[in-house]
Design a protein around this motif. Structure first.
Motif, PDB file in Angstrom:
ATOM      1  N   VAL A  72       0.837  -1.208   0.000  1.00  0.00           N
ATOM      2  CA  VAL A  72       0.000   0.000   0.000  1.00  0.00           C
ATOM      3  C   VAL A  72       0.870   1.254   0.000  1.00  0.00           C
ATOM      4  O   VAL A  72       0.590   2.239  -0.697  1.00  0.00           O
ATOM      5  N   SER A  73       1.955   1.219   0.793  1.00  0.00           N
ATOM      6  CA  SER A  73       2.864   2.362   0.844  1.00  0.00           C
ATOM      7  C   SER A  73       3.505   2.606  -0.518  1.00  0.00           C
ATOM      8  O   SER A  73       3.601   3.744  -0.983  1.00  0.00           O
ATOM      9  N   TRP A  74       3.949   1.532  -1.167  1.00  0.00           N
ATOM     10  CA  TRP A  74       4.563   1.665  -2.492  1.00  0.00           C
ATOM     11  C   TRP A  74       3.563   2.235  -3.498  1.00  0.00           C
ATOM     12  O   TRP A  74       3.911   3.078  -4.321  1.00  0.00           O
ATOM     13  N   TRP A  75       2.322   1.792  -3.431  1.00  0.00           N
ATOM     14  CA  TRP A  75       1.306   2.240  -4.366  1.00  0.00           C
ATOM     15  C   TRP A  75       0.995   3.731  -4.184  1.00  0.00           C
ATOM     16  O   TRP A  75       0.653   4.426  -5.152  1.00  0.00           O
ATOM     17  N   ASN A  76       1.118   4.232  -2.965  1.00  0.00           N
ATOM     18  CA  ASN A  76       0.770   5.613  -2.670  1.00  0.00           C
ATOM     19  C   ASN A  76       1.932   6.585  -2.824  1.00  0.00           C
ATOM     20  O   ASN A  76       1.775   7.771  -2.540  1.00  0.00           O
ATOM     21  N   VAL A  77       3.095   6.093  -3.228  1.00  0.00           N
ATOM     22  CA  VAL A  77       4.245   6.969  -3.481  1.00  0.00           C
ATOM     23  C   VAL A  77       4.447   7.076  -4.984  1.00  0.00           C
ATOM     24  O   VAL A  77       4.614   6.063  -5.666  1.00  0.00           O
ATOM     25  N   SER A  78       4.408   8.287  -5.483  1.00  0.00           N
ATOM     26  CA  SER A  78       4.630   8.511  -6.909  1.00  0.00           C
ATOM     27  C   SER A  78       5.378   9.826  -7.092  1.00  0.00           C
ATOM     28  O   SER A  78       5.407  10.684  -6.199  1.00  0.00           O
ATOM     29  N   PHE A  79       5.978   9.959  -8.251  1.00  0.00           N
ATOM     30  CA  PHE A  79       6.714  11.188  -8.556  1.00  0.00           C
ATOM     31  C   PHE A  79       6.631  11.433 -10.051  1.00  0.00           C
ATOM     32  O   PHE A  79       6.334  10.527 -10.842  1.00  0.00           O
ATOM     33  N   GLY A  80       6.885  12.649 -10.433  1.00  0.00           N
ATOM     34  CA  GLY A  80       6.870  13.002 -11.853  1.00  0.00           C
ATOM     35  C   GLY A  80       7.283  14.443 -12.046  1.00  0.00           C
ATOM     36  O   GLY A  80       7.379  15.228 -11.090  1.00  0.00           O
ATOM     37  N   LEU A  81       7.523  14.793 -13.288  1.00  0.00           N
ATOM     38  CA  LEU A  81       7.897  16.151 -13.658  1.00  0.00           C
ATOM     39  C   LEU A  81       6.693  16.851 -14.265  1.00  0.00           C
ATOM     40  O   LEU A  81       6.039  16.314 -15.168  1.00  0.00           O
ATOM     41  N   ARG A  82       6.396  18.020 -13.740  1.00  0.00           N
ATOM     42  CA  ARG A  82       5.300  18.834 -14.263  1.00  0.00           C
ATOM     43  C   ARG A  82       5.876  20.197 -14.585  1.00  0.00           C
ATOM     44  O   ARG A  82       6.120  21.011 -13.699  1.00  0.00           O
ATOM     45  N   GLY A  83       6.100  20.432 -15.866  1.00  0.00           N
ATOM     46  CA  GLY A  83       6.791  21.664 -16.247  1.00  0.00           C
ATOM     47  C   GLY A  83       8.219  21.619 -15.726  1.00  0.00           C
ATOM     48  O   GLY A  83       8.959  20.673 -15.967  1.00  0.00           O
ATOM     49  N   ASP A  84       8.602  22.674 -15.012  1.00  0.00           N
ATOM     50  CA  ASP A  84       9.928  22.691 -14.394  1.00  0.00           C
ATOM     51  C   ASP A  84       9.831  22.456 -12.898  1.00  0.00           C
ATOM     52  O   ASP A  84      10.617  22.983 -12.117  1.00  0.00           O
ATOM     53  N   HIS A  85       8.837  21.645 -12.491  1.00  0.00           N
ATOM     54  CA  HIS A  85       8.648  21.289 -11.089  1.00  0.00           C
ATOM     55  C   HIS A  85       8.741  19.771 -10.921  1.00  0.00           C
ATOM     56  O   HIS A  85       8.306  19.010 -11.794  1.00  0.00           O
ATOM     57  N   LEU A  86       9.301  19.357  -9.803  1.00  0.00           N
ATOM     58  CA  LEU A  86       9.285  17.952  -9.403  1.00  0.00           C
ATOM     59  C   LEU A  86       8.156  17.765  -8.415  1.00  0.00           C
ATOM     60  O   LEU A  86       8.101  18.439  -7.379  1.00  0.00           O
ATOM     61  N   VAL A  87       7.232  16.850  -8.728  1.00  0.00           N
ATOM     62  CA  VAL A  87       6.065  16.599  -7.889  1.00  0.00           C
ATOM     63  C   VAL A  87       6.202  15.221  -7.255  1.00  0.00           C
ATOM     64  O   VAL A  87       6.396  14.225  -7.964  1.00  0.00           O
ATOM     65  N   VAL A  88       6.103  15.157  -5.920  1.00  0.00           N
ATOM     66  CA  VAL A  88       6.228  13.904  -5.178  1.00  0.00           C
ATOM     67  C   VAL A  88       5.003  13.739  -4.291  1.00  0.00           C
ATOM     68  O   VAL A  88       4.676  14.638  -3.503  1.00  0.00           O
ATOM     69  N   HIS A  89       4.323  12.599  -4.419  1.00  0.00           N
ATOM     70  CA  HIS A  89       3.157  12.285  -3.598  1.00  0.00           C
ATOM     71  C   HIS A  89       3.517  11.139  -2.650  1.00  0.00           C
ATOM     72  O   HIS A  89       4.035  10.100  -3.092  1.00  0.00           O
ATOM     73  N   THR A  90       3.252  11.307  -1.370  1.00  0.00           N
ATOM     74  CA  THR A  90       3.519  10.274  -0.363  1.00  0.00           C
ATOM     75  C   THR A  90       2.369  10.242   0.643  1.00  0.00           C
ATOM     76  O   THR A  90       1.492  11.113   0.638  1.00  0.00           O
ATOM     77  N   GLY A  91       2.418   9.232   1.525  1.00  0.00           N
ATOM     78  CA  GLY A  91       1.458   9.179   2.625  1.00  0.00           C
ATOM     79  C   GLY A  91       0.364   8.160   2.426  1.00  0.00           C
ATOM     80  O   GLY A  91      -0.042   7.879   1.289  1.00  0.00           O
ATOM     81  N   LEU A  92      -0.097   7.594   3.562  1.00  0.00           N
ATOM     82  CA  LEU A  92      -1.200   6.634   3.546  1.00  0.00           C
ATOM     83  C   LEU A  92      -2.471   7.284   4.079  1.00  0.00           C
ATOM     84  O   LEU A  92      -3.348   7.668   3.325  1.00  0.00           O
ATOM     85  N   ALA A  93      -2.571   7.423   5.405  1.00  0.00           N
ATOM     86  CA  ALA A  93      -3.748   8.056   5.992  1.00  0.00           C
ATOM     87  C   ALA A  93      -3.758   9.551   5.706  1.00  0.00           C
ATOM     88  O   ALA A  93      -4.812  10.158   5.496  1.00  0.00           O
ATOM     89  N   ARG A  94      -2.565  10.137   5.700  1.00  0.00           N
ATOM     90  CA  ARG A  94      -2.456  11.576   5.446  1.00  0.00           C
ATOM     91  C   ARG A  94      -1.665  11.782   4.167  1.00  0.00           C
ATOM     92  O   ARG A  94      -0.488  11.504   4.092  1.00  0.00           O
ATOM     93  N   ARG A  95      -2.356  12.252   3.139  1.00  0.00           N
ATOM     94  CA  ARG A  95      -1.738  12.411   1.833  1.00  0.00           C
ATOM     95  C   ARG A  95      -0.893  13.685   1.812  1.00  0.00           C
ATOM     96  O   ARG A  95      -1.341  14.753   2.231  1.00  0.00           O
ATOM     97  N   LEU A  96       0.356  13.562   1.361  1.00  0.00           N
ATOM     98  CA  LEU A  96       1.266  14.699   1.294  1.00  0.00           C
ATOM     99  C   LEU A  96       1.764  14.834  -0.138  1.00  0.00           C
ATOM    100  O   LEU A  96       2.281  13.882  -0.719  1.00  0.00           O
ATOM    101  N   SER A  97       1.592  16.020  -0.682  1.00  0.00           N
ATOM    102  CA  SER A  97       2.072  16.310  -2.035  1.00  0.00           C
ATOM    103  C   SER A  97       3.052  17.472  -1.966  1.00  0.00           C
ATOM    104  O   SER A  97       2.753  18.505  -1.370  1.00  0.00           O
TER     105      SER A  97
END
Length: 443
Positions: A72-97
């Motif tokens: 579940v933790s692995w599934w909820n962690v993602s990253f990517g490039l949006r324009g000239d920004h690095l976007v990282v999503h983490t967290g299970l109960a509390r979503r952090l972007s």
């Protein structure tokens, strides 16, 4: 004649510049394995009295629970490039972007511990301006994915497209293993600790006194930390220059590729221990913007052992336009200790100090953050002051003690004027590639 079969098509490389991505799937079994081993090593030993069957059953239960959590933790962690920004999503109960502008990028490191080298994985560490909580770690990625993402982040930070091919590099210095081994051993603390260790062992054997182990064991541990630690860390050390910055590769059990983009090195010092003078080698350390706290001390060494002339060549490369080796240094007139001296030219503030361990510190005027002239009660009576130039945190503390008050004031005013002029004519390190292109007079 044997039948020829067509070669299997190569697996397409992941395009890290588009879409969202997850960490390597091997992160899940790695986490489960670590948790199961920790359980066996701690509670498992205490539970052995109930029988090996119960221990194995409980370990299996812990592994299944850890597997579900890791999945579940692995599934909820993602990253990517949006324009000239690095976007990282983490967290299970509390979503952090986190959405980070890559103009704040300070350094990008690819770290590969021994197990990760065997599995073909790597950890990507991104250093940003902003303090202790600014570091981003993506563990673990495939090695090629980590290296491609590193190149893409550096390209974005330079103002280029994320699909820009990795910048070519120009070799600068490869540290011979024999020189590293000899330089680490040829130091007063190491030699003194080794001789004392031998004396304790000989005395213990001669007098059949095992109490000497109380002193010998700490000495041995200290030797391992001060000698074997740097030896393993800097084996296979290789430095090169590229358009995206200074590249450093080193390490056996933890292979590391460190890339410091242009303009991020704020100050440099050249350290020459007493015994190294006969070898003609020095150590080069730096204050690198973005590294703070423990990470600053861990990443401050640019060249662990290098011939003296190459150390000054590195400084000239890091700070274009400087000629540090030719700066005239003036010894302290009053109250100076040892070999204290100060030199200022149109590009840099240079100090030298130390009697047994000589240290030369260089701060380009464009990197000076603040200037100070201090004089305590005794110094005022002697008519001397200390001139200091402040930079971001790190090992470099550029200060010149024992200067006459009139000289100190003249130096302070001169450095302040040059620093203002340098900052006015020099742009920052952000988007350095596109800025240089737009500044081309031919365009």
């Amino acid at each position: 004649m044997p039948r020829q079969y067509p070669a299997a098509p190569a697996k397409p490389e992941v395009d890290v510049t588009k879409g969202a991505h997850r960490l390597h799937w091997a992160t899940i079994p790695l986490q489960v394995t670590v948790i199961a081993l920790v359980f066996l090593a701690m509670p498992g030993v205490l539970l052995m009295q109930f029988g090996i069957g119960w221990v194995l059953l409980l370990t299996l239960s812990v592994a299944l629970g850890a597997g579900a959590y890791a999945l579940v933790s692995w599934w909820n962690v993602s990253f990517g490039l949006r324009g000239d920004h690095l976007v990282v999503h983490t967290g299970l109960a509390r979503r952090l972007s986190r959405e980070i502008p890559l103009s704040r990028l300070q350094a990008v490191d690819v770290v590969r511990p021994l197990l990760m080298q065997v599995l073909g994985l790597a950890e990507l560490r991104v250093e940003l301006a902003g303090g202790d909580n600014s570091e981003i770690r993506l563990r673990y990625l495939g090695r090629r994915t980590a290296e491609r993402l590193r190149a893409s982040l550096l390209a974005h930070a330079a103002g280029l497209s994320g699909r820009t091919p990795e910048a070519p590099e120009r070799p600068f210095y490869k540290l011979p293993f024999g020189l590293l081994l000899g330089a680490l051993a040829f130091r007063i603390p190491v030699l003194s600790a080794f001789l004392l260790f031998l004396l304790l062992i000989v005395a213990g054997i001669a007098f059949i006194e095992f109490g000497v182990l109380g002193g010998a064991v700490p000495l041995l541990l200290g030797l391992m930390r001060s000698f074997l630690g740097p030896l393993l860390r800097y084996t296979d050390f290789y430095a090169s220059f590229s358009p995206d910055g200074l590249r450093l590769r080193y390490g056996v059990f933890q292979a590391r590729m460190q890339t410091v983009p242009p303009g991020r090195v704020q100050a440099v010092r050249i350290v020459e221990p007493l015994l190294w003078r006969s070898l003609g080698v020095v150590r080069v350390e730096a204050n690198v913007a973005g590294y703070v706290g423990e990470r600053q001390m861990d990443s401050s060494t640019l060249l662990p052992v290098v011939p003296r002339n190459l150390a000054f060549a590195l400084v000239n490369e890091l700070f274009p336009g400087t000629e540090t080796a030719t700066v005239r240094l003036h010894p302290a007139q009053l109250g100076g200790l040892g070999d204290d001296a100060l030199g200022v030219d149109e590009t840099a503030f240079v100090t030298r100090r130390g009697l047994f361990c000589k240290v030369i510190e260089i701060v380009p005027h464009a990197r000076a953050q603040s200037l100070r002239m201090t004089a305590g009660p005794l110094s005022r009576r002697l008519g001397v002051a200390t001139v200091e130039v402040d930079t971001p945190p790190g090992p470099v503390r550029a200060r010149a003690a024992g200067r006459e008050l009139t000289e100190a004031r003249r130096v302070l005013d001169g450095v302040a004027e040059r620093a203002h002029r340098a900052r006015s004519s020099t742009a920052g390190p952000e988007r350095w590639a596109t800025r240089s292109e737009s500044a081309d007079p031919e365009e």
